[in-house]
Design an enzyme around this catalytic site. Structure first.
Site: not given
Length: 676
Positions: A52, A94, A328, A356, A403-404, A431
């Site tokens: 990012d 993204n 998040d 995402e 990623h999460r 990311k």
């Protein structure tokens, strides 16, 4: 960073130690853009290195900012009111934290720009932001579907006259990034009059707006708000660099290690997990994850720039929580729910649907793979863990390029059933946290017997080293070139003036016990000395064969070779890996080829390096070495009883690697899921 197609996590059982987190993505990209809009040069310390931030830095260079990078420190000389360089086509990957604020800023700076991203970015809504900018008089066109990127900003004649008399309206119930984008861009239009923004509907993710306000203040912009519904930017606002600014570590990333301390440390472990880089006084809203973790049973203490976590209640306690303030980090709670007693309900998370990926659907799907019972709705998810230990299932976790999702589900490897977990596409963590898995392994432990080992044995010049190194790379595993161990021992003996014979066996064995060997990519290091080329000569190969026949040396090297069995797994090549060193390895391969084929390969290798050679002599030498190695009294060269024999006389390296990986897949409990 793991760039493999998947990463198999063995059962992990305990965790303790210190973790140094990377900088916050939310803060990093905000600071980069604010520095770009400011007059003067800003030095940004502890910047997150991620996908990012990379797309943001690339975009800033394209529009005319000067960017100098030195590790985690970046110096940016901003535009300071000057027009950006255009026309320009900007790729945003993204990264919503880059796409949305840059769209607003460029619309108010003037110029002609196209902003696009990966396919998923083109599915993430941006219509509410574009509508707000069009209210002002900005010319923005959709290049694909209405309401979604890619976009074109058509201000080639400069910024048109803006309509600032009435408040600018923007919806707040889809994403707080729309409001953040306007708050960061509109000071550019507030040089002569105040600018008012009104939020339509409920503002979600207020903590992220708080971050934006805090950072705006650091760059000289004061924003007042009334009840989070009306925001006023004062007339005369001008961006000014603060000179230096430090980026806090990412509080969202801290959530995984807070959870880890709660589920993977024992009540008697006084150390637990210590997180460096973010503390209880963080400006990030996700620091309130600490409150949720405490409610589930974690013991969390902290101070400026650090947190300490240990297990409290066990099993964890189920919670029912409105997660609007930690959207998040709340994903981590969904995985913690696997270790809780009862059903955990996470509410007010509609924003998960437009991240995402559709995170509610993704989390529900992957949690069910592990054996959980999951109910999902438009803005909530309910998670009930497997009722019994035997109800847990090994799972291959699809990560949706999110990623999460990848980081959350790594915590499932600590399951009480001691089952492995596969993380597909682990590189997606780049990311926000490129070295996440390395950080996880640095504070995790596993039973040595559960750390997987693949043994690839075979005669000289069979290609076992090349194949083994490629398999290790494809799996993201440690690599052990046992042949190099013997070659290094022989080299060290020669440097010490020791003849390789029975008379000097004891001294060479003592030398072998303390060899500081390290494999780094294609390099072989002896202490700080690169010995890669020195141990690859024909003479070194002959000496290695001699030294391996000395029992004292073999004994000394066994323990050293065992030390390479580290997370997440090991690929070991040699001549007795499956028979002597790792006899319980789950996969043993005996790689062979005809003497004629091996001689031809060695001949081509030597000729390519400028050495003269005879195929006949090479074949005779190989056959003599085979006879010597197979008839020696200590660990003679032969396949392990349960080894799979692979004749690669007529296979390419890639074909041999694919066969080994196929055999490995057959042994995994989630092989069908992974292939499906």
């Amino acid at each position: 960073m793991y760039s493999t197609a998947f990463l198999d996590l063995p059962p992990l059982q305990a965790a303790s130690g210190d973790v140094h987190l990377p900088g916050s993505k939310s803060i990093s990209n905000r600071v980069l853009l604010l520095a770009a809009l400011s007059a003067g040069t800003t030095t940004v310390h502890d910047l997150l290195a991620s996908d990012d931030t990379r797309v943001m830095l690339d975009a800033l260079r394209q529009i005319g900012c000067t960017v100098d990078e030195a590790g985690s420190t970046v110096r940016i000389t901003g535009l300071g009111g000057s027009a950006p360089r255009s026309p320009a086509r900007l790729f945003m990957g993204n990264a919503g934290t880059a796409m949305r604020p840059l769209t607003a800023a460029l619309a108010l700076l003037g110029g002609e720009f196209e902003l696009s991203g990966v396919p998923r970015m083109h599915e993430r809504p941006i219509g509410d932001l574009v509508d707000a900018l069009r209210q002002l008089g900005c010319q923005i066109d959709y290049l694909g579907n209405d309401g979604y990127p890619p976009l074109r900003i058509a201000h080639d004649q400069g910024v048109p006259a803006l309509s600032l008399a009435a408040p600018i309206q923007v919806r707040g119930d889809v994403s707080s990034q729309f409001l953040t984008a306007l708050l960061m861009a509109l000071p550019l239009a507030a040089t002569h009059q105040e600018v008012v923004i009104e939020v339509v509907g409920e503002l979600i993710s207020k903590p992220y707006i708080h971050i934006t306000q805090q950072l705006l203040a650091r760059f000289g912009i004061v924003v007042e708000h009334q009840n989070w519904q009306r925001f006023t930017i004062a007339a005369g606002s001008r961006y000014q660099s603060p000179g230096d600014i430090h980026v806090e570590a990412d509080a969202s990333s801290a959530s995984y290690f807070i959870a880890l301390g709660a589920i993977a440390t024992s009540a008697s472990d006084q150390k637990g997990i210590k997180i460096q880089g973010v503390g209880l006084d963080s400006i990030q809203g996700d620091i309130r994850f600490v409150e949720a973790a405490r409610a589930m049973g974690a013991v969390v203490t902290g101070g400026p720039n650090w947190l300490q976590i240990a297990r409290g209640a066990w099993p964890l306690k189920a919670i029912d929580l409105d997660c609007n303030h930690i959207p998040d980090a709340a994903m981590t709670l969904a995985v913690m729910a696997l270790y809780a007693e009862g059903t955990t309900t996470l509410r007010n998370i509609a924003s998960w649907r437009v991240k995402e990926t559709d995170r509610i659907a993704a989390m529900a799907t992957e949690l069910r793979k592990l054996g959980a019972t999951v109910q999902e709705g438009a803005d909530f998810i309910c998670v009930t863990p497997p009722a019994r230990e035997q109800d847990w299932k090994p799972a291959s976790i699809h990560t949706y390029d999110d990623h999460r999702v990848a980081m959350c589900f790594s915590l499932a490897a600590f399951n009480p059933a001691n089952l492995p977990v596969r993380i597909e596409d682990p590189k997606c963590v780049a990311k926000t946290f490129p070295d996440y898995f390395e950080a996880l392994f640095s504070v995790s432990r596993a039973e040595t017997a559960r750390i997987p080992v693949i043994c690839i044995d075979g005669p000289t010049a069979s290609g076992k080293g090349t194949v083994a190194a490629a398999v290790a790379q494809r799996l993201g595993y440690q690599f052990l070139d046992s042949g190099a161990m013997y070659r290094i021992t022989a080299l060290a003996a020669a440097r010490a003036g020791l003849t390789i014979d029975a008379e000097h066996e004891t001294r060479i064995g003592a030398l072998a016990q303390t060899l500081p060997v390290h494999f780094d990519g294609g390099q072989v290091l002896l202490g700080g000395d690169d010995v890669t080329d020195a141990i690859r000569t024909e003479e070194a190969g002959m000496n290695a064969s001699r030294v391996s026949a000395l029992p004292a040396v073999r004994t000394a090297l066994v323990q050293l070779q065992h030390s390479f069995r580290r997370l997440p797994g090991l690929v070991a090549d040699g001549r007795d890996m499956g028979t002597v060193i790792f006899p319980n390895a789950p996969l043993k391969v005996y790689l062979t080829a005809s003497a004629a084929c091996r001689a031809e390969r060695r001949y081509k290798q030597l000729i390519s390096k400028g050495f003269s050679a005879s195929i006949g002599d090479l074949r005779a030498d190989l056959e003599a070495r085979d006879a010597r190695d197979s008839s020696r009294s200590v660990a003679p060269l032969k396949p392990a009883q349960d080894a799979l024999v692979l004749d690669n006389s007529h296979l390419t390296i890639d074909e041999a690697v694919d066969q080994v990986l196929a055999w490995w897949q057959e042994r995994q409990p989630f092989a069908v899921s992974a292939q499906g």
